[in-house]
Each structure stands twice: as C-alpha cells, then as structure tokens.
Write an enzyme that holds these catalytic residues in place. Structure first.
Site, PDB file in Angstrom:
ATOM      1  CG  ASP A  23     -25.236  18.902  40.995  1.00 24.61           C
ATOM      2  OD1 ASP A  23     -25.179  19.773  41.886  1.00 24.61           O
ATOM      3  OD2 ASP A  23     -25.854  19.063  39.929  1.00 24.61           O
ATOM      4  CD  GLU A  49     -29.125  20.169  37.677  1.00 27.06           C
ATOM      5  OE1 GLU A  49     -29.820  21.147  38.052  1.00 27.06           O
ATOM      6  OE2 GLU A  49     -27.884  20.204  37.617  1.00 27.06           O
ATOM      7  CG  HIS A 109     -27.027  25.162  36.049  1.00 24.43           C
ATOM      8  ND1 HIS A 109     -26.492  25.485  37.283  1.00 24.43           N
ATOM      9  CD2 HIS A 109     -26.957  26.274  35.305  1.00 24.43           C
ATOM     10  CE1 HIS A 109     -26.116  26.762  37.261  1.00 24.43           C
ATOM     11  NE2 HIS A 109     -26.394  27.255  36.070  1.00 24.43           N
ATOM     12  CG  ASP A 140     -23.549  21.401  37.627  1.00 20.84           C
ATOM     13  OD1 ASP A 140     -22.975  21.874  36.629  1.00 20.84           O
ATOM     14  OD2 ASP A 140     -24.640  21.834  38.052  1.00 20.84           O
TER      15      ASP A 140
END
Length: 196
Positions: free
Chosen positions: A27, A29, A167, A172
């Site tokens: 994951d 960001e 998040h 995540d």
C-alpha cells in the site's frame, strides 16, 4: 520528464485471481490520485509466508512540494513528519524492490499503487516493476456481488475487522491482508484464474 502513460507500462505483471500462501501486501500514500502529477509519500509492505506476516517495510519519502491539508487530514502525515522521517525516493524504491523480490503483490485497488511505483521506478531507477499481482477489490466484486460498494472500509466492516482511524500505508497493508485471507475462503478453487 518522459512521457509516462499506460502504454509505456509494457512490462507490468499480470493480474491474478488466486489464493496464495506466500506474497507481499503493498500500500502507498500519495499527494494526489493522479500518478502523473502526484508524489509518493509513503510505501509500506508486509511479507507473508504461509499466510503469516513475517517481515514489514514502511518508509516515508521526502517530496518536492508540501503535504496538502487534505492529505494530512486523510493520512495524518504532516510536513514535519516528512522533514524528520522522510528518506530519499531513490533509496526507498531500491530498498522496497529488494524487500519485494519476486513475490506476487497483493493489494486493494492495487493497480493504483503499482502504476505509481512502476512509473517512479522507471523514471528514477531505470527499472521495471514486473511482479504479478492480486487485487482484493477485483476478488471482492467477484465473490461479494451483493455488496453495494467494495472499498476497503466496506470490506473491513463486512468482515467485522477493526476499523481504521486513518489511511496510513502499513495499517492498510495489515487490514488488506486480513480481507484477502477472508476473501480467499470465499473463492472456490475452480474459480481461481489468471486475468490479464
């Protein structure tokens, strides 16, 4: 800047619908949903062996622009955190590639993450991200067609997992892995297939 479009990702791995024992959950960001304008803020990954989490990778990345208020509100990542903890993108990409190895990547809406990293690796390292991947979003749409939405938060709620407060990439990854294991229990063996 080179012309990076979907046609230039010719070495991208294949999308699979498959239950795996060994894989790496990914994951990221970013500062934007647009992989041509946005920057990667954070890359996190979890190496899974026999469906058990064995190793963790998580790095914040120094970016050229400031972290916007929307991104900070969503992720909790601040400009101060980037200044204090952020590492150079090239170093993080190299370390991530070493961590990943030849593993199949698992992620939720993982094409987003892979496209960002593919383009960034191509531009900064001159290397291609060729690993095959499994998208839990695709599996969820296949095995849970009755759900109105298949976002990660929807699946977290459906499987009664601990809801996320923000998040952040590593959190995540952990939740995506839990979702993937539960989706795998719903994916009958004869329905497992490769999807390019």
């Amino acid at each position: 800047m080179p012309n990076l479009n979907i046609n230039s990702r010719i070495y991208k791995g294949r999308g699979l619908i498959k239950v795996l024992e060994n894989y790496t959950v990914l994951d990221i960001e970013t500062t934007s949903l647009d992989c041509y304008r946005g920057e990667i803020l954070e890359i996190s990954a979890i190496k899974v062996r026999n469906q058990q989490e064995t190793e963790y990778f998580s790095e914040l990345i120094k970016i050229h622009n400031k972290v916007g208020a929307f991104t900070t509100k969503l992720t909790g990542i601040t400009n101060e955190m980037i200044l204090k903890e952020g590492k150079e993108l090239v170093l993080v990409l190299k370390n991530f590639k070493d961590f990943l190895g030849d593993d199949i990547i698992v992620g939720h809406n993982v094409n987003f993450d892979i496209n960002f990293i593919y383009d960034s690796m191509k531009k900064n390292l001159g290397r291609n991200l060729t690993n095959d991947y499994v998208d839990t979003l695709r599996i969820a749409r296949k095995v849970l067609p009755h759900l109105k939405h298949h976002k990660l938060d929807d699946l977290i709620k459906y499987f009664n997992l601990v809801e996320r407060n923000e998040h952040r990439a590593l959190n995540d990854c952990i939740l995506t892995n839990q979702v993937y294991i539960r989706l795998g229990e719903l994916l009958e063996p004869h329905r497992q297939q490769s999807v390019i």
